[in-house]
Scaffold this motif. Structure first.
Motif, PDB file in Angstrom:
ATOM      1  N   LEU A 112       1.216  -1.481  -0.274  1.00 19.69           N
ATOM      2  CA  LEU A 112      -0.208  -0.302   0.405  1.00 19.69           C
ATOM      3  C   LEU A 112       0.345   1.080   0.110  1.00 19.69           C
ATOM      4  O   LEU A 112       0.921   2.526   0.653  1.00 19.69           O
ATOM      5  CB  LEU A 112      -0.858   0.056   1.207  1.00 19.69           C
ATOM      6  CG  LEU A 112      -2.174  -0.920   1.087  1.00 19.69           C
ATOM      7  CD1 LEU A 112      -3.237  -0.817   2.320  1.00 19.69           C
ATOM      8  CD2 LEU A 112      -2.717  -0.757  -0.032  1.00 19.69           C
ATOM      9  N   GLY A 113       1.795   0.886  -0.697  1.00 27.93           N
ATOM     10  CA  GLY A 113       2.554   2.220  -0.806  1.00 27.93           C
ATOM     11  C   GLY A 113       3.676   2.611   0.158  1.00 27.93           C
ATOM     12  O   GLY A 113       3.733   1.474   1.115  1.00 27.93           O
ATOM     13  N   THR A 114       4.264   3.767   0.109  1.00 28.19           N
ATOM     14  CA  THR A 114       5.545   3.811   1.796  1.00 28.19           C
ATOM     15  C   THR A 114       4.231   3.937   2.825  1.00 28.19           C
ATOM     16  O   THR A 114       3.405   4.869   3.091  1.00 28.19           O
ATOM     17  CB  THR A 114       6.468   5.084   1.031  1.00 28.19           C
ATOM     18  OG1 THR A 114       7.231   4.701   2.326  1.00 28.19           O
ATOM     19  CG2 THR A 114       5.752   6.300   1.686  1.00 28.19           C
ATOM     20  N   PRO A 115       5.090   3.685   3.681  1.00 23.92           N
ATOM     21  CA  PRO A 115       4.328   3.764   5.407  1.00 23.92           C
ATOM     22  C   PRO A 115       4.903   5.179   5.757  1.00 23.92           C
ATOM     23  O   PRO A 115       5.996   5.820   4.970  1.00 23.92           O
ATOM     24  CB  PRO A 115       5.459   2.730   6.685  1.00 23.92           C
ATOM     25  CG  PRO A 115       6.399   2.255   4.965  1.00 23.92           C
ATOM     26  CD  PRO A 115       6.439   2.387   3.768  1.00 23.92           C
ATOM     27  N   THR A 116       4.261   6.063   6.091  1.00 23.73           N
ATOM     28  CA  THR A 116       4.145   7.284   7.085  1.00 23.73           C
ATOM     29  C   THR A 116       3.811   7.981   8.164  1.00 23.73           C
ATOM     30  O   THR A 116       3.628   6.869   9.146  1.00 23.73           O
ATOM     31  CB  THR A 116       3.082   8.591   6.006  1.00 23.73           C
ATOM     32  OG1 THR A 116       1.993   7.602   6.693  1.00 23.73           O
ATOM     33  CG2 THR A 116       3.168   7.715   4.787  1.00 23.73           C
ATOM     34  N   GLY A 117       3.771   8.832   8.510  1.00 23.37           N
ATOM     35  CA  GLY A 117       3.392   9.381   9.655  1.00 23.37           C
ATOM     36  C   GLY A 117       2.993  10.762   9.420  1.00 23.37           C
ATOM     37  O   GLY A 117       2.918  11.538   8.507  1.00 23.37           O
ATOM     38  N   PHE A 118       2.472  11.267  10.597  1.00 19.67           N
ATOM     39  CA  PHE A 118       1.743  12.893   9.870  1.00 19.67           C
ATOM     40  C   PHE A 118       2.067  13.551  11.890  1.00 19.67           C
ATOM     41  O   PHE A 118       2.400  12.889  12.727  1.00 19.67           O
ATOM     42  CB  PHE A 118       0.594  12.245  11.062  1.00 19.67           C
ATOM     43  CG  PHE A 118      -0.285  11.946   9.457  1.00 19.67           C
ATOM     44  CD1 PHE A 118      -0.829  12.266   8.009  1.00 19.67           C
ATOM     45  CD2 PHE A 118      -0.657   9.680   9.348  1.00 19.67           C
ATOM     46  CE1 PHE A 118      -1.149  11.289   6.931  1.00 19.67           C
ATOM     47  CE2 PHE A 118      -1.068   9.308   8.504  1.00 19.67           C
ATOM     48  CZ  PHE A 118      -1.382   9.736   6.846  1.00 19.67           C
ATOM     49  N   VAL A 119       2.012  15.120  10.834  1.00 19.65           N
ATOM     50  CA  VAL A 119       1.978  15.773  11.651  1.00 19.65           C
ATOM     51  C   VAL A 119       1.223  16.755  11.414  1.00 19.65           C
ATOM     52  O   VAL A 119       0.834  17.219  10.849  1.00 19.65           O
ATOM     53  CB  VAL A 119       3.953  16.868  11.512  1.00 19.65           C
ATOM     54  CG1 VAL A 119       3.602  17.858  11.846  1.00 19.65           C
ATOM     55  CG2 VAL A 119       5.042  16.324  11.255  1.00 19.65           C
ATOM     56  N   VAL A 120       0.704  16.879  12.816  1.00 19.54           N
ATOM     57  CA  VAL A 120      -0.418  18.062  12.831  1.00 19.54           C
ATOM     58  C   VAL A 120      -0.546  18.965  13.471  1.00 19.54           C
ATOM     59  O   VAL A 120       0.306  19.538  14.957  1.00 19.54           O
ATOM     60  CB  VAL A 120      -1.653  16.549  13.043  1.00 19.54           C
ATOM     61  CG1 VAL A 120      -3.008  17.490  13.392  1.00 19.54           C
ATOM     62  CG2 VAL A 120      -1.531  15.465  12.728  1.00 19.54           C
ATOM     63  N   SER A 121      -0.884  20.318  13.222  1.00 23.20           N
ATOM     64  CA  SER A 121      -0.893  21.311  13.525  1.00 23.20           C
ATOM     65  C   SER A 121      -1.956  22.015  13.513  1.00 23.20           C
ATOM     66  O   SER A 121      -2.605  21.863  12.132  1.00 23.20           O
ATOM     67  CB  SER A 121       0.591  21.555  12.419  1.00 23.20           C
ATOM     68  OG  SER A 121       0.723  23.310  13.603  1.00 23.20           O
ATOM     69  N   ASP A 122      -1.526  23.626  13.800  1.00 20.68           N
ATOM     70  CA  ASP A 122      -3.662  23.948  13.826  1.00 20.68           C
ATOM     71  C   ASP A 122      -2.459  25.580  13.213  1.00 20.68           C
ATOM     72  O   ASP A 122      -3.478  26.084  12.753  1.00 20.68           O
ATOM     73  CB  ASP A 122      -3.073  25.014  14.737  1.00 20.68           C
ATOM     74  CG  ASP A 122      -2.523  25.957  16.027  1.00 20.68           C
ATOM     75  OD1 ASP A 122      -1.602  25.144  15.596  1.00 20.68           O
ATOM     76  OD2 ASP A 122      -3.055  25.683  17.005  1.00 20.68           O
TER      77      ASP A 122
END
Length: 241
Positions: free
Chosen positions: A122-132
């Protein structure tokens, strides 16, 4: 600066509320650190998926009315096989606006097979940066930013890119070892990211990843990090201000 409410539902499952915009990350409620089933959880505005392993997407189908965010291979699968109508396919380095939140995708050092009796990527594994706020090179002291590292090993981008430029205030880091970083590498990650708050995740869900969280606290203290370690109970919330 607005507040961000972070709730850990065990394993890598997090609910994030950014000024009323709700995001659910990696829904997997079949873990020992939550009292909830997927059916108990209100559908979020956005469903963020780091990669395709079952312990991260098992309960995605319960939230098919949300807008799913992931790499295009992931969102394509969700549309074709899981019944999602609204998706945002994005990729490494990109930032997308999700209501009042800005979601920036970074890679994770891991694998990304979908276990369906055969292995498909399913493609590359990732992480997420969530900001306001949208990330810029100008330091923004008023920004409130949370980094969900996904499943990853220690990577120098944490020190070179994510910490200095995306400037997370808090990070959820896998610490269960075996399939991801263990306490030692996760502690180094907390130091490199220069965060004020760190939360261990991806531990105690099944035997190979059972750890003593005191080890993680001790390892963080052994670095030069000023990060405060928060070992949350299941379904416990932390308000990031």
């Amino acid at each position: 600066s607005m507040t961000m409410e972070l709730t850990w539902h065990g394993h890598s499952t997090w609910h994030v509320d950014v000024d009323g915009t709700t995001l659910l990350i990696d829904p997997f409620f079949d873990n020992p650190n939550t009292d909830l089933a997927a059916a108990d959880v209100e559908t979020p505005d956005y469903l963020l998926l780091t990669h395709g392993h079952a312990d991260h997407i098992a309960d995605a189908g319960a939230f098919a009315d949300a807008t799913a965010v992931g790499v295009p291979e992931m969102t394509g699968y969700l549309e074709r096989e899981v019944g999602f109508e609204d998706t945002i396919g994005m990729n490494i380095g990109g930032t997308v606006e999700c209501g009042d939140a800005f979601v920036t995708m970074h890679r994770a050092d891991h694998t990304n097979g979908l276990n369906t009796g055969y292995e498909t990527s399913l493609g590359t594994p990732t992480g997420f940066v969530v900001s306001d706020t949208k990330p810029t090179q100008e330091a923004d002291v008023d920004a409130t930013t949370f980094y969900h590292a996904g499943d990853t090993g220690l990577m120098s981008e944490m020190k070179d890119v994510i910490g200095p430029y995306l400037e997370p205030d808090a990070a959820a880091l896998p610490a269960g070892d075996h399939f991801t970083m263990g306490p030692t590498q996760a502690a180094i990650a907390a130091d490199w990211l220069d965060v004020d708050h760190v939360f261990p995740m991806h531990y105690d869900s099944f035997p190979p990843i059972e750890i003593d969280t005191d080890d993680f606290v001790r390892e963080v203290n052994a670095t030069d990090s000023d990060a405060e370690v928060h070992v949350l109970g299941g379904d416990e919330s932390f308000t990031l201000e």
